[in-house]
Design an enzyme around this catalytic site. Structure first.
Site, PDB file in Angstrom:
ATOM      1  N   ASP A   2      26.529 -15.171   6.385  1.00 41.13           N
ATOM      2  CA  ASP A   2      25.741 -14.870   7.445  1.00 41.13           C
ATOM      3  C   ASP A   2      26.685 -14.218   8.777  1.00 41.13           C
ATOM      4  O   ASP A   2      27.743 -14.338   8.791  1.00 41.13           O
ATOM      5  CB  ASP A   2      25.188 -15.973   8.060  1.00 41.13           C
ATOM      6  CG  ASP A   2      23.968 -15.935   8.915  1.00 41.13           C
ATOM      7  OD1 ASP A   2      23.527 -14.692   8.930  1.00 41.13           O
ATOM      8  OD2 ASP A   2      23.374 -16.889   9.629  1.00 41.13           O
ATOM      9  N   ASN A  50      14.054 -13.170   3.714  1.00 40.38           N
ATOM     10  CA  ASN A  50      14.627 -11.896   4.070  1.00 40.38           C
ATOM     11  C   ASN A  50      13.573 -10.810   3.810  1.00 40.38           C
ATOM     12  O   ASN A  50      13.810  -9.748   4.395  1.00 40.38           O
ATOM     13  CB  ASN A  50      15.896 -11.589   3.107  1.00 40.38           C
ATOM     14  CG  ASN A  50      17.232 -12.721   3.935  1.00 40.38           C
ATOM     15  OD1 ASN A  50      18.109 -12.720   3.195  1.00 40.38           O
ATOM     16  ND2 ASN A  50      16.986 -13.033   5.267  1.00 40.38           N
TER      17      ASN A  50
HETATM   18  C1  IPE Z   1      23.357 -11.885   6.438  1.00 42.66           C
HETATM   19  O1  IPE Z   1      23.731 -11.463   7.746  1.00 42.66           O
HETATM   20  C2  IPE Z   1      23.162 -11.005   5.324  1.00 42.66           C
HETATM   21  C3  IPE Z   1      21.838 -10.927   4.776  1.00 42.66           C
HETATM   22  C4  IPE Z   1      20.820 -11.971   4.948  1.00 42.66           C
HETATM   23  C5  IPE Z   1      21.726 -10.126   3.656  1.00 42.66           C
HETATM   24  P1  IPE Z   1      22.784 -11.351   8.957  1.00 42.66           P
HETATM   25  O2  IPE Z   1      21.881  -9.758   8.808  1.00 42.66           O
HETATM   26  O3  IPE Z   1      21.818 -12.522   8.797  1.00 42.66           O
HETATM   27  O4  IPE Z   1      23.523 -11.213  10.373  1.00 42.66           O
HETATM   28  P2  IPE Z   1      22.861 -11.846  11.492  1.00 42.66           P
HETATM   29  O5  IPE Z   1      22.406 -13.275  11.484  1.00 42.66           O
HETATM   30  O6  IPE Z   1      21.942 -11.089  12.069  1.00 42.66           O
HETATM   31  O7  IPE Z   1      24.271 -11.671  12.491  1.00 42.66           O
HETATM   32 MG    MG Z   2      21.593 -14.225   9.664  1.00 42.05          MG
END
Ligand code: IPE
Ligand code: MG
Length: 221
Positions: A2, A50
């Protein structure tokens, strides 16, 4: 993994740039884990939730997964790493699904390490799918046992995780290995995933080694 988005916006970059930086962070982390004796690793790359992100970002992530498999597969295979997908492959594009399935086939007999990549993974959905599979196979669900559920999960045959490292300071499990993580030690660091490196692996493992694991019992004194 994350914090890619925060890493990028903090630098005036796009979220996708953050994900690219996140991919670069993976190899040194796996190498350090391996050096320190951790030979089974699961990377939580993309959850069933996601898909709700903007379609540009989802598309870029899927592209990155494809690219990364293409770029890294040979070296991982040479290093004896077995690759497995943890997640529902049916919903992935044909290209990504085929790349993943080929990577699994090519590396199936590798014994030095196991790298689970969680894509389109969600702990609750995994349990629902497992129960449906058991029912479909004619199991008597009124008598279902823990072992049967474990064996119907994507992680069938693997030990439960000992340690879960969560980057970017979030204090939650976000639907990750819900069943398997019942007694996992949790380690949360504020370090954003693209900045997470070998030193951070060391700190996490040092902390893990200090924990007393009781599994609900009492440790004999
Ligand atoms: C994690 O980074 C990557 C995935 C879910 C693919 P994020 O995209 O969740 O990063 P933040 O939470 O916005 O900082
Ligand atoms: Mg995230």
């Amino acid at each position: 993994m994350d914090g890619n988005g925060r890493w990028a916006t903090g630098r005036g970059l796009s979220r996708v740039d953050g994900h690219k930086a996140g991919v670069k962070a993976i190899r040194p982390v796996i190498e350090e884990l391996d050096r320190q004796g951790v030979h089974i690793v699961t990377l939580y790359a993309f959850s069933t939730e996601n898909w709700q992100r903007p379609s540009d970002e989802v598309g870029a992530l899927m592209g990155l997964f494809e690219q990364t498999i293409i770029l890294e597969l040979d070296e991982m295979h040479r290093n004896g790493i077995q690759i497995r997908l943890i997640g529902r492959r049916e919903d992935l594009s044909d290209t990504l699904r085929n790349l993943v399935t080929d990577a699994e086939k090519v590396t199936a007999n590798n014994q030095k390490a196991i790298l689970n990549v969680a894509i389109n993974y969600g702990g609750r959905k995994e349990l629902v799918w497992a129960i449906r599979e058991l029912a479909g196979a004619g199991s008597d669900l009124a008598k279902v046992e823990e072992e049967q559920i474990s064996a119907a999960l994507y992680t069938a045959g693997l030990p439960d995780p000992d340690l879960i490292i969560r980057t970017a300071g979030e204090m939650r499990t976000s639907n990750f290995l819900l069943w398997q993580a019942a007694y996992a030690e949790l380690y949360v660091t504020d370090v954003l995933w693209p900045d997470f490196g070998a030193t951070d692996v060391g700190l996490a493992l040092d902390e893990y080694r200090k924990r007393t694991r009781k599994f609900g019992a009492v440790v004999p004194s």
